[in-house]
Scaffold this active site. Structure first.
Site, PDB file in Angstrom:
ATOM      1  N   SER A 145    -125.305  54.982  43.867  1.00 51.63           N
ATOM      2  CA  SER A 145    -124.191  56.370  43.143  1.00 51.63           C
ATOM      3  C   SER A 145    -124.362  56.922  42.225  1.00 51.63           C
ATOM      4  O   SER A 145    -125.220  57.070  41.483  1.00 51.63           O
ATOM      5  CB  SER A 145    -123.356  55.024  43.412  1.00 51.63           C
ATOM      6  N   ARG A 157    -108.249  51.881  42.851  1.00 51.52           N
ATOM      7  CA  ARG A 157    -108.980  51.568  43.298  1.00 51.52           C
ATOM      8  C   ARG A 157    -108.922  51.639  45.402  1.00 51.52           C
ATOM      9  O   ARG A 157    -109.810  51.735  45.517  1.00 51.52           O
ATOM     10  CB  ARG A 157    -108.640  50.143  43.123  1.00 51.52           C
ATOM     11  N   HIS A 209    -120.263  55.601  52.155  1.00 55.25           N
ATOM     12  CA  HIS A 209    -121.384  55.281  50.943  1.00 55.25           C
ATOM     13  C   HIS A 209    -121.364  53.730  50.529  1.00 55.25           C
ATOM     14  O   HIS A 209    -122.254  53.789  49.882  1.00 55.25           O
ATOM     15  CB  HIS A 209    -120.093  56.047  49.762  1.00 55.25           C
ATOM     16  N   ASP A 210    -120.331  53.396  50.478  1.00 52.98           N
ATOM     17  CA  ASP A 210    -121.324  51.602  50.495  1.00 52.98           C
ATOM     18  C   ASP A 210    -122.059  51.070  51.061  1.00 52.98           C
ATOM     19  O   ASP A 210    -123.395  50.234  51.150  1.00 52.98           O
ATOM     20  CB  ASP A 210    -119.992  50.781  50.889  1.00 52.98           C
ATOM     21  N   ASP A 264    -122.393  59.148  54.768  1.00 60.24           N
ATOM     22  CA  ASP A 264    -122.055  59.364  53.876  1.00 60.24           C
ATOM     23  C   ASP A 264    -120.907  60.245  53.312  1.00 60.24           C
ATOM     24  O   ASP A 264    -121.379  61.255  53.208  1.00 60.24           O
ATOM     25  CB  ASP A 264    -123.118  58.574  52.387  1.00 60.24           C
TER      26      ASP A 264
END
Length: 383
Positions: free
Chosen positions: A157, A227, A356-357, A323
């Site tokens: 990232s 967040r 994405h994680d 992602d």
């Protein structure tokens, strides 16, 4: 907390700090009158000092990539699945270094640190920092550790952006560059997500123009919202469907109100409230701006291949199929630019449903690709 530390963990680790007293000239035109970096190391540096690998963390990450600080820790470092003895990033062969970058809030100098001129926290008086500035401080850390050349620089990232900047700014100081789930610059949509997050923080009544420290408070609602927004972008639709679906909390009937009804609402609220307890709102502002500003090709008229032309490292670029924050298409832009300037580059697109994680997870194909590549690096340097 662990009952006992697993055999394949790096075990108990102690963060280290180093303070550089010389002024740090920043890309924004301002300077810091010295700065502190907090970092951790894993493994053993060999006699030739040739087996060192730098790990670059992402937005909300830090220097604690693996292991435990104490037996009371609820969970290990953020790359525990991949970093340790016998793992893809093998501490029996390499010496790993991971530093918290400046502008963050985990021990390195940032907005919550004391401004030596005022004796109060910097707040929004802290200068803007960029990916290039972070890389510059990491190079100073390498000098301090006596490491002339990294066997590899690895990051996911925002960490992958640091890897690219390393390859351009210090081409002779890394043999391999491993860029994971990254992009050569943010799209307008990504900048928009970051701006919404910043506005959530800055419009919170408890923000006090970044001087909330003096009021013994923090913009909890704003940072929590930021967040929550960010976390949605880190997950894929399939991952959220599989994990939550439309399940109600505890299987209960609808409340017909505005409290939590769905499991996904409960999850996001938890992610937001827990983040507030471990992260500084001003740091979130500064780091997202550094993300927005990253665009190394801009110096070369938008030509990414020209930006990579001075690099010497061999590259491994990894993307994940689900992602959508930094899609495989963005990784292929990097690969194509490297091909254009005749660089040695390997590319893997990993099938994964986690969004994405995924770069944080022990997905078998991902682990295999990383392990094989770093295994070749180890053989190359005789580690």
């Amino acid at each position: 907390m662990p009952v006992e530390i697993p055999a394949d963990s790096v075990g108990l680790v102690t963060p280290q700090t180093v303070t550089f007293s010389a002024p740090l000239e920043l890309e924004c035109g301002r300077s810091l009158p010295g700065y502190t970096l907090t970092y951790e190391t894993y493994g053993t540096l060999n006699a030739q000092r040739s087996n060192a690998i730098l790990l670059c963390h992402a937005l909300s990450g830090d220097h604690h990539a693996a292991g435990y600080h104490s037996m009371d820790d609820r969970k290990p470092g953020w790359w525990e699945h991949l970093l340790g003895p016998g793992k893809a990033m093998d501490t029996e062969r390499f010496f790993f270094v991971c530093a918290n970058f400046i502008g963050s809030c985990k021990g390195s100098t940032g907005p919550a640190s004391t401004n030596p001129e005022t004796g109060a926290p910097w707040g929004l008086d802290f200068p803007m920092v960029t990916v290039r500035d972070w890389v510059k401080t990491q190079a100073e850390l390498a000098d301090y550790l006596g490491i002339e050349q990294w066997a590899a620089v690895v990051g996911g990232s925002l960490g992958g952006m640091q890897v690219m900047q390393w390859s351009m700014d210090y081409p002779e100081r890394l043999r391999h560059a491993v860029v994971i789930a990254a992009a050569p610059k943010l799209t307008a949509q990504n900048i928009a997500f970051n701006e919404v997050c910043r506005q959530a923080i800055m419009t919170d009544p408890e923000f006090y123009n970044g001087r909330y420290y003096a009021h013994n408070t923090k913009p909890r609602r704003g940072l929590s919202l930021a967040r929550m927004i960010g976390h949605i972008t880190y997950l894929s639709d399939n991952a959220m469907r599989t994990k939550f679906g439309r399940d109600t909390r505890g299987g209960k009937a609808f409340s017909f109100g505005f409290d939590v009804d769905f499991e996904v609402e409960s999850y996001l609220r938890y992610q937001g409230s827990s983040f507030v307890e471990r992260f500084d709102a001003n740091s979130y502002l500064y780091i997202t701006k550094a993300l927005d500003y990253f665009d190394p090709a801009s110096t070369w008229g938008g030509n990414l291949a020209e930006a990579f032309a001075s690099t010497r490292a061999n590259f491994l670029v990894i993307s994940f199929s689900s992602d959508w924050r930094f899609s495989p298409e963005r990784s292929r832009e990097i690969v194509q630019a490297l091909y254009t300037c005749n660089r040695d580059v390997s590319y893997a697109e990993i099938e994964a449903e986690h969004g994405h994680d995924s770069f944080l997870m022990p997905i078998p194909q991902y682990v295999a690709v990383l392990s094989t590549y770093l295994g070749r690096v180890a053989e190359e340097i005789g580690a």
